[in-house]
Design a protein around this motif. Structure first.
Motif, short mmCIF file in Angstrom:
data_model
loop_
_atom_site.label_atom_id
_atom_site.label_comp_id
_atom_site.label_asym_id
_atom_site.label_seq_id
_atom_site.Cartn_x
_atom_site.Cartn_y
_atom_site.Cartn_z
N UNK A 281 102.37 3.96 -14.40
CA UNK A 281 101.09 3.29 -14.66
C UNK A 281 100.50 2.79 -13.34
N UNK A 282 101.32 2.11 -12.55
CA UNK A 282 100.86 1.63 -11.24
C UNK A 282 100.47 2.81 -10.35
N UNK A 283 101.21 3.91 -10.44
CA UNK A 283 100.86 5.09 -9.66
C UNK A 283 99.46 5.58 -9.95
N UNK A 284 99.08 5.61 -11.23
CA UNK A 284 97.72 6.02 -11.58
C UNK A 284 96.68 5.03 -11.12
N UNK A 285 96.97 3.74 -11.31
CA UNK A 285 96.03 2.71 -10.90
C UNK A 285 95.82 2.75 -9.38
N UNK A 286 96.90 2.93 -8.63
CA UNK A 286 96.78 2.98 -7.18
C UNK A 286 96.02 4.22 -6.72
N UNK A 287 96.17 5.32 -7.43
CA UNK A 287 95.46 6.54 -7.05
C UNK A 287 93.95 6.36 -7.17
N UNK A 288 93.52 5.47 -8.06
CA UNK A 288 92.08 5.26 -8.30
C UNK A 288 91.59 3.92 -7.78
N UNK A 289 92.38 3.22 -6.98
CA UNK A 289 92.08 1.81 -6.71
C UNK A 289 90.81 1.62 -5.88
N UNK A 291 88.14 3.63 -5.81
CA UNK A 291 87.00 3.92 -6.68
C UNK A 291 86.76 2.84 -7.71
N UNK A 292 87.85 2.23 -8.22
CA UNK A 292 87.72 1.17 -9.23
C UNK A 292 87.01 -0.05 -8.66
N UNK A 293 87.02 -0.20 -7.34
CA UNK A 293 86.33 -1.33 -6.70
C UNK A 293 84.87 -1.40 -7.12
N UNK A 354 88.53 -3.13 -17.51
CA UNK A 354 89.71 -2.84 -18.34
C UNK A 354 89.79 -1.36 -18.66
N UNK A 355 88.64 -0.73 -18.95
CA UNK A 355 88.63 0.70 -19.25
C UNK A 355 89.08 1.51 -18.03
N UNK A 356 88.61 1.13 -16.85
CA UNK A 356 88.96 1.87 -15.63
C UNK A 356 90.44 1.72 -15.31
N UNK A 357 90.97 0.50 -15.36
CA UNK A 357 92.37 0.27 -14.99
C UNK A 357 93.30 0.87 -16.04
N UNK A 397 80.62 2.68 -4.00
CA UNK A 397 80.00 3.79 -4.74
C UNK A 397 80.49 5.13 -4.20
N UNK A 398 80.59 5.25 -2.90
CA UNK A 398 81.07 6.49 -2.30
C UNK A 398 82.52 6.75 -2.70
N UNK A 399 83.33 5.71 -2.73
CA UNK A 399 84.73 5.86 -3.14
C UNK A 399 84.82 6.32 -4.59
N UNK A 400 83.98 5.77 -5.46
CA UNK A 400 83.98 6.19 -6.86
C UNK A 400 83.49 7.63 -7.01
#
Length: 453
Positions: A281-289, A291-293, A354-357, A397-400
């Motif tokens: 779970x943390x692996x997925x969250x970190x992969x998108x962290x 962009x989630x900003x 919450x949806x993104x994380x 925005x660029x990261x996302x």
């Protein structure tokens, strides 16, 4: 509940009107008040709102400069369908219910924040998990009434409880306690589970903790708790703001705590540390962290919090029990093992966060993503080997835009539309009365965000 059961419920509770509630993309609580008859007649189809619900910015300007989805552009009606599980007595004689937005042809509106979260929760359920969450809400309360605040353009106001800023201070005046005790009572009346409230770091700043529950229910409680905090402030002749940073004092946050529960209990628990499920779970969250900003820090002012040593994380890191990292893993307890996402500002829409994380975490489980090594030590001030999180609305925005995980879990319609709205926010700041972001907090930001963020 059937329409007849709702009618009987209204009669038993002496309800004469019903407020239908939702949030727009920016997290502003929106809705309509309906007669009981109108509400009962629209339960099946829902209630019409013009597409400007998701098409106008906080200054009430149409957001332009990017492609419109099929539901936007002609002021077409979209429909708020009430979720009757959220029906409650809001005030004596007045009920309230939260809903989701749907298109006339019966398809969900792809940028509706609650729809996105419900979809992520449904995926968790399909994989055998209940997604559980808790949210910490920070805000600043002022002595002045909202009318006085407007007269002074939200500048130079007096923090309720005095100017001394610290944390957990009990030596507070009775007017400060009166406000929070009235909030506490309103939450009980509405049926919202809360865990604690306390003094926070800055003058006038408070924290209210929404209790752990299913992730959609908790997001609903988050939205309603903020509205209750506003209504109580207005009733008492006070003002409250959820701006991420209303002055040069400390900023304020909305920390998100998440865990997954399966038939055996907390799937994040392992006596030796993070369980395999938690690690993935943390692996997925970190992969998108990075962009989630963009959804965690949605506005110009949101990035004024991003200062090392002031509390918010500034690096793309995770750590076990480490509050300086963006993701704090709490381990070793069969009930309390969870992750805490510490980046969101108090101005973030927590349905979207919450949806993104949750979506990114489920992506990690689905693809067995291993996280990078847990960070040890202080993660502020960019220690060697760490990546900085985005520090402006355009960087985020660029990261996302380049994030493949979030495009998959949130959908291209939402991602592309959200990117357009955030770039519009940057344009609005620079063309509608804002100034160089380096010049410090501006009157434009206070006027735009103070009441509506």
């Amino acid at each position: 509940m059937t329409a007849r059961e709702v009618e009987r419920w209204c009669e038993e509770n002496r309800i004469t009107s019903i407020e239908i509630q939702a949030t727009n993309l920016d997290g502003t609580f929106i809705g309509k008040t309906l007669s009981v008859g109108k509400f009962l007649g629209g339960l099946a189809q829902g209630f019409a709102f013009a597409d400007v619900v998701f098409g106008n910015d906080l200054g009430n300007f149409p957001v332009l400069g990017f492609a419109f989805p099929a539901w936007r552009g002609e002021l077409e009606d979209i429909f708020l369908r009430p979720d009757l599980d959220t029906l409650c007595v809001w005030r004596p004689g007045k009920a309230a219910v939260i809903g989701d937005f749907w298109r006339p042809d019966g398809r969900p509106v792809g940028v509706c924040p609650r729809n996105l979260l419900r979809r992520a929760a449904a995926e968790a359920a399909e994989r055998g998990f209940d997604a559980m969450a808790a949210i910490e809400i920070e805000a600043t309360v002022f002595e002045e009434s909202i009318q006085e605040a407007r007269r002074v353009a939200y500048d130079g106001m007096t923090p309720l409880g005095g100017y001394a800023g610290s944390a957990y201070v009990l030596a507070k005046s009775s007017d400060w306690r009166e406000y929070l005790e009235c909030v506490e009572q309103r939450l009980r009346d509405i049926g919202i589970d809360w865990e604690a409230w306390n003094d926070e770091a800055a003058a006038g700043q408070v924290e209210v903790n929404v209790a752990m529950g299913s992730v959609v229910d908790v997001a609903d409680r988050w939205a309603r708790t903020r509205q209750v905090m506003r209504e109580v402030a207005y009733d008492l002749g006070r003002t409250v703001t959820f701006m991420a940073k209303w002055s040069n004092s400390w900023g304020q946050a909305s920390h998100l705590n998440l865990s997954l529960v399966d038939e055996d209990g907390n799937a994040f628990f392992d006596p030796a540390g993070p369980s395999p499920v938690m690690r993935q779970f943390i692996g997925g969250v970190m992969q998108a962290i990075t962009g989630t900003t963009s959804v965690a820090l949605p506005f110009i002012t949101s990035y004024r919090r991003m200062l090392p040593l002031e509390g918010p994380p500034t690096t793309a890191t995770w750590g076990i029990g480490n509050k300086t990292a963006a993701i704090r893993a709490i381990t070793g307890h069969p009930k309390q093992s969870r992750i805490e996402y510490r980046l969101p500002g108090a101005d973030a829409n927590m349905y979207l966060v919450s949806a993104a994380v949750l979506g990114a975490g489920l992506f990690g489980i689905r693809n067995e993503v291993e996280p990078p090594p847990a960070f040890e030590g202080m993660a502020w001030c960019r220690p060697e080997g760490t990546e900085l999180l985005p520090t402006t609305i355009l960087q985020a925005a660029t990261a996302l835009e380049t994030d493949k995980v979030l495009r998959e879990v949130l959908g291209p319609e939402f991602v592309d539309y959200w990117l357009g709205t955030r770039r519009w926010e940057w344009i609005a700041f620079h063309t509608m009365g804002g100034a160089d972001a380096a010049a410090g907090l501006t009157a434009w930001e206070r006027n735009r965000y103070f009441e509506l963020a």
